[in-house]
Design a protein around this motif. Structure first.
Motif, PDB file in Angstrom:
ATOM      1  N   THR A  94       0.856  -1.170   0.000  1.00  0.00           N
ATOM      2  CA  THR A  94       0.000   0.000   0.000  1.00  0.00           C
ATOM      3  C   THR A  94       0.898   1.226   0.000  1.00  0.00           C
ATOM      4  O   THR A  94       1.723   1.385   0.899  1.00  0.00           O
ATOM      5  CB  THR A  94      -0.920   0.027   1.235  1.00  0.00           C
ATOM      6  N   SER A 139       2.197   4.984   0.446  1.00  0.00           N
ATOM      7  CA  SER A 139       1.923   6.084   1.370  1.00  0.00           C
ATOM      8  C   SER A 139       2.079   7.439   0.700  1.00  0.00           C
ATOM      9  O   SER A 139       1.684   8.453   1.255  1.00  0.00           O
ATOM     10  CB  SER A 139       2.868   6.007   2.575  1.00  0.00           C
ATOM     11  N   HIS A 140       2.674   7.469  -0.474  1.00  0.00           N
ATOM     12  CA  HIS A 140       2.881   8.703  -1.229  1.00  0.00           C
ATOM     13  C   HIS A 140       2.526   8.464  -2.687  1.00  0.00           C
ATOM     14  O   HIS A 140       2.508   7.324  -3.143  1.00  0.00           O
ATOM     15  CB  HIS A 140       4.343   9.166  -1.150  1.00  0.00           C
ATOM     16  N   PRO A 185      -1.661   8.018  -3.253  1.00  0.00           N
ATOM     17  CA  PRO A 185      -1.457   7.446  -1.921  1.00  0.00           C
ATOM     18  C   PRO A 185      -2.629   6.537  -1.544  1.00  0.00           C
ATOM     19  O   PRO A 185      -3.779   6.835  -1.841  1.00  0.00           O
ATOM     20  CB  PRO A 185      -1.422   8.667  -1.014  1.00  0.00           C
ATOM     21  N   GLY A 186      -2.322   5.419  -0.939  1.00  0.00           N
ATOM     22  CA  GLY A 186      -3.355   4.459  -0.547  1.00  0.00           C
ATOM     23  C   GLY A 186      -3.612   3.384  -1.583  1.00  0.00           C
ATOM     24  O   GLY A 186      -4.346   2.439  -1.318  1.00  0.00           O
ATOM     25  N   ARG A 220       9.951   0.210   0.329  1.00  0.00           N
ATOM     26  CA  ARG A 220       9.900   0.406   1.785  1.00  0.00           C
ATOM     27  C   ARG A 220      11.081   1.247   2.259  1.00  0.00           C
ATOM     28  O   ARG A 220      10.920   2.149   3.084  1.00  0.00           O
ATOM     29  CB  ARG A 220       9.914  -0.937   2.509  1.00  0.00           C
ATOM     30  N   TYR A 258       8.073   4.848   0.367  1.00  0.00           N
ATOM     31  CA  TYR A 258       6.856   4.889  -0.440  1.00  0.00           C
ATOM     32  C   TYR A 258       5.772   3.940   0.057  1.00  0.00           C
ATOM     33  O   TYR A 258       4.638   4.030  -0.387  1.00  0.00           O
ATOM     34  CB  TYR A 258       7.160   4.546  -1.915  1.00  0.00           C
ATOM     35  N   SER A 315       3.368   2.377   3.085  1.00  0.00           N
ATOM     36  CA  SER A 315       2.864   2.719   4.408  1.00  0.00           C
ATOM     37  C   SER A 315       3.231   1.634   5.411  1.00  0.00           C
ATOM     38  O   SER A 315       3.451   0.472   5.053  1.00  0.00           O
ATOM     39  CB  SER A 315       1.347   2.919   4.373  1.00  0.00           C
ATOM     40  N   ARG A 316       3.283   1.976   6.643  1.00  0.00           N
ATOM     41  CA  ARG A 316       3.720   1.069   7.708  1.00  0.00           C
ATOM     42  C   ARG A 316       2.634   0.136   8.200  1.00  0.00           C
ATOM     43  O   ARG A 316       2.899  -0.756   8.971  1.00  0.00           O
ATOM     44  CB  ARG A 316       4.239   1.877   8.891  1.00  0.00           C
ATOM     45  N   THR A 317       1.401   0.313   7.756  1.00  0.00           N
ATOM     46  CA  THR A 317       0.319  -0.537   8.278  1.00  0.00           C
ATOM     47  C   THR A 317       0.276  -1.880   7.673  1.00  0.00           C
ATOM     48  O   THR A 317       0.719  -2.208   6.664  1.00  0.00           O
ATOM     49  CB  THR A 317      -1.046   0.132   8.043  1.00  0.00           C
TER      50      THR A 317
END
Length: 91
Positions: free
Chosen positions: A54, A56-57, A68-69, A83, A87, A89-91
């Motif tokens: 996923t 993040s940017h 993003p997303g 990672r 780029y 996300s940490r979730t």
């Protein structure tokens, strides 16, 4: 004091040159819409399974814009690079 040695153009000539210069710029090619989940980026190695990440940017891969997303399938090596560059996300 310095003087300007250029001569002024008559008003009619100035309008003609302004009209000649006014052109429409060529439009940029539109980016491809985000496709359904398919492996993007570098190709998978033999025996590797794609990884879903996923973003993040905002990121553009091969001329396709991903907001993003967005969830994309990538090779494990490319996922690691994304990672480490922040780029994913940490979730």
């Amino acid at each position: 004091m310095a003087t300007n040695s250029t001569t002024k153009k008559p008003a009619a000539a100035a309008e003609e040159s302004a009209e000649a210069v006014t052109e429409t710029a060529t439009a940029r090619p539109a980016r491809k819409p985000t496709p359904a989940l398919e492996v993007v980026g570098p190709a998978l190695r033999v025996g590797d399974e794609p990884v879903t990440v996923t973003l993040s940017h905002h990121h553009a891969i091969d001329g396709t814009a991903y907001p993003p997303g967005a969830e994309i399938l990538v090779s494990p090596d490319y996922a690691h690079r994304l990672r480490s560059q922040g780029y994913v996300s940490r979730t």
